[in-house]
Write an enzyme that holds these catalytic residues in place. Structure first.
Site, PDB file in Angstrom:
ATOM      1  N   LYS A 155       9.020   8.384 -12.489  1.00 21.30           N
ATOM      2  CA  LYS A 155       8.918   8.007 -11.078  1.00 21.30           C
ATOM      3  C   LYS A 155       8.742   6.498 -10.989  1.00 21.30           C
ATOM      4  CE  LYS A 155       5.611   7.492  -8.053  1.00 21.30           C
ATOM      5  NZ  LYS A 155       6.188   6.391  -7.264  1.00 21.30           N
ATOM      6  N   PHE A 212       5.029  -1.603  -9.269  1.00 20.93           N
ATOM      7  CA  PHE A 212       6.129  -2.401  -8.714  1.00 20.93           C
ATOM      8  C   PHE A 212       6.379  -3.685  -9.486  1.00 20.93           C
ATOM      9  CE2 PHE A 212       2.684  -4.874  -6.805  1.00 20.93           C
ATOM     10  CZ  PHE A 212       3.221  -6.164  -6.808  1.00 20.93           C
ATOM     11  N   GLU A 249      -9.400  -7.842  -7.841  1.00 16.59           N
ATOM     12  CA  GLU A 249      -8.110  -8.312  -8.369  1.00 16.59           C
ATOM     13  C   GLU A 249      -7.292  -8.826  -7.178  1.00 16.59           C
ATOM     14  OE1 GLU A 249      -5.420  -5.258  -9.898  1.00 16.59           O
ATOM     15  OE2 GLU A 249      -4.574  -6.685 -11.333  1.00 16.59           O
ATOM     16  N   SER A 308      -2.552   0.308 -10.475  1.00 12.17           N
ATOM     17  CA  SER A 308      -3.873  -0.141 -10.037  1.00 12.17           C
ATOM     18  C   SER A 308      -4.975   0.822 -10.500  1.00 12.17           C
ATOM     19  CB  SER A 308      -3.886  -0.193  -8.504  1.00 12.17           C
ATOM     20  OG  SER A 308      -3.722   1.121  -8.002  1.00 12.17           O
ATOM     21  N   CYS A 339       0.043  -8.174 -14.634  1.00 10.17           N
ATOM     22  CA  CYS A 339      -1.280  -7.659 -14.981  1.00 10.17           C
ATOM     23  C   CYS A 339      -1.967  -8.601 -15.960  1.00 10.17           C
ATOM     24  CB  CYS A 339      -1.180  -6.272 -15.571  1.00 10.17           C
ATOM     25  SG  CYS A 339      -0.299  -6.288 -17.120  1.00 10.17           S
ATOM     26  N   ARG A 398       8.496   0.906  -4.311  1.00  7.83           N
ATOM     27  CA  ARG A 398       8.781  -0.386  -3.700  1.00  7.83           C
ATOM     28  C   ARG A 398       9.972  -1.104  -4.348  1.00  7.83           C
ATOM     29  NH1 ARG A 398       2.879  -2.911  -2.612  1.00  7.83           N
ATOM     30  NH2 ARG A 398       2.138  -1.940  -4.507  1.00  7.83           N
TER      31      ARG A 398
END
Ligand code: NAD
Length: 520
Positions: A195, A171, A403, A248, A303, A199
């Protein structure tokens, strides 16, 4: 819709968003160059993180729809593969041109669905656009090698497309991550099924519209929506040859192992815990500004966001200024022109971030700037967490080990540069690490000894431009980092090497028995 009120921008993009909030339309799939309404029975609501107003609903696509995307991509492949590289390059030029023309529209969709500030959303588009622009150089990037290996004998290498490839996106960068994948996959002759994150699917759909307008033939890019079921379909569908994943560790480690077990190539960029080391000889003011920007920009949902500041020497010297700078950031909806820090993606994410802050407090850390419970008067329903700074953190605390993915900076003080490097290296993640110093010797020592994929020296977010590659390390990348995104490794990921050895003799020769391996 309150996100058009107050200090919000009055641009047409915002009006567009306003319309969408009043009558949210369901998000369609994009198959065969058509936007198709889904017949899904399950839908995932998408809310504006600044207001929690409903923006759209994303379908859990049906198995027929998923299969239709594969058929479309499979049917398009032979023709697209046979399309000359010059023609594919021209389409890519037009694609980049259209992205630039629609830059603000893409950014507005990102701000509406993802929450980041409009200016930052423009940066999200730019970092993806740069990959597409670099992919326009395919005619000089794709050539193989040729060598006359013996008299009359040559070996040539070629890079051929794989076929149908897929991308599964997170997202936090709704334009950049799709654009890490689409341009390189497609310009090398593959067809793609993408894909988006369920969200914030809007930017990917705008990119699909632009791809069609740029001349992508039908089936070259298909967009399908959904969550776990759609991902599992991608993982198990035999026609899909390769998967690009960013997200993730929880999802990515599963996707890497199941995709690989099914014989697919998988590139998977995962989570992070990025550290910056601040030496006493640094340009203090610039370093602190950089640190604050890297920790709290995009509400810490990058990230490469900075999560841990390791100060060498007296921490107390810096904390006061750090807090002052962080306090000066404006926390507000992304369309607010003054906003520096937007909302986080969801109420669940806000709750998780706040609970990790609280866990630090319970375990003995000091919260010197507390962003929990922040409430905006203009956007009272937004998922805001204000910048938070925690000192006296130790590496066994939950807030250090997990995280956080929010605007939270943990501070740890150590005595020497060696101690700082040891601490960073002991962390299981290895995405980015930076050092702030005026000493070339310390910078070089850090660079050589640090175990992180992307190292910054006086650069807080050392994300390489697309002529290089995104080079995570350790737990931040699956498969030991063999399959990096973009740059030369990205090109290698989306192509199959073929070597051809040929022998053409003018005269007939008697070569006799040929049963042993040839030797010199
Ligand atoms: P996420 O893993 O929750 O979702 C990413 C994608 O995986 C989505 O498309 C989602 O539908 C799918 N997914 C989620 N859970 C799944 C499951 N159990 N099974 C199958 N599919 C599943 O990630 P996110 O929250 O969207 O993104 C944030 C994460 O991404 C952070 O950890 C961040 O560090 C990471 N990230 C990494 C990079 C990088 O380059 N290293 C870049 C951006 C984001």
């Amino acid at each position: 819709a309150s996100n058009t009120a107050g200090t919000a921008s009055t641009s047409s993009e915002v009006r567009m968003c306003h319309d969408r909030i009043e009558s949210p339309a369901d998000t369609p799939n994009f198959i065969d160059n058509e936007f198709r309404s889904s017949k899904a029975t399950k839908w995932i609501p998408v809310y504006d993180p600044a207001t929690n107003n409903l923006v759209t609903r994303v379908p859990e696509s049906t198995s027929d729809e998923l299969a239709a995307a594969v058929t479309s991509a499979q049917s398009a492949f032979p023709g697209w593969r046979a399309t000359s590289i010059i023609a594919r390059q021209q389409i890519m030029f037009r694609f980049t041109h259209l992205i630039k023309e629609n830059w603000d529209r893409l950014a507005a969709s990102i701000t509406l669905e993802q929450g980041k500030t409009f200016k930052d959303a423009r940066g999200d588009v730019l970092r993806g656009l740069q990959v597409a622009e670099t992919a326009c150089g395919i005619t000089t990037q794709l050539p193989g090698e040729v060598l006359e290996v013996a008299r009359d004998m040559e070996t040539r290498s070629y890079r051929e497309p794989l076929g149908v490839v897929a991308a599964i996106c997170p997202f936090n960068f709704p334009a950049m991550i799709p654009l890490w994948c689409i341009p390189i996959a497609v310009v090398t002759g593959n067809t793609m099924i993408l894909k988006p994150s369920e969200r914030d699917p809007g930017a990917a759909l705008i990119l699909a519209e632009l791809a069609r307008a740029a001349g992508f033939p039908k089936g070259v890019l298909n967009i399908i929506h959904g969550s776990v079921n759609t991902v599992n379909f991608i993982l198990d569908e035999p026609a899909i040859r390769a998967i690009s994943f960013v997200g993730s560790n929880r999802a990515g480690e599963y996707i890497y192992s199941r995709g690989s077990a099914n014989g697919k190539r998988v590139q998977a960029n995962l989570g992070a815990k990025n550290h910056a080391v601040l030496l006493p000889d640094a340009d203090r003011n610039a370093a602190l500004d950089s640190i604050v920007g890297a920790a709290f920009g995009a509400a810490g949902q990058r990230c490469m966001a900075l999560s841990v500041l390791v100060t060498v020497g007296e921490e107390a010297d810096y904390i006061h200024d750090l807090v002052k700078k962080a306090q000066s950031l404006v926390v507000s909806a992304g369309f607010d022109k003054n906003a520096d820090v937007g909302p986080v993606i969801s109420p669940e994410s806000k709750a998780k971030i706040e609970s990790l802050i609280s866990s630090g407090e319970l375990e003995g850390a000091n919260i010197v700037l507390d962003g929990r419970g922040y409430r905006s008067e203009t956007y009272p329903n937004g998922n805001f967490v204000a910048p938070t700074i925690i000192t006296n953190v130790t590496t066994n605390m939950k807030c250090y080990k997990e995280e956080i993915f929010g605007p939270v900076l943990l501070c740890i003080s150590v005595k020497t540069l060696e101690d700082a490097i040891k601490l960073v290296n002991e962390n299981e993640y290895g995405n980015g690490a930076s050092i702030f110093t005026r000493s070339g010797v310390s910078g070089a020592y850090f660079q050589k000894n640090i175990q992180a994929g992307q190292v910054g020296i006086n650069v807080p977010l050392p994300v390489p431009l697309p002529m290089f590659s995104f080079t995570g390390n350790k737990k931040s990348i699956a498969g030991g980092g063999a399959n990096n995104f973009y740059g030369k490794p990205g090109l290698a990921f989306y192509t199959q090497q073929k070597t051809v050895t040929s022998l053409w003799r003018r005269e007939n020769v008697d070569i006799g028995k040929q049963v042993v391996m040839p030797s010199h």
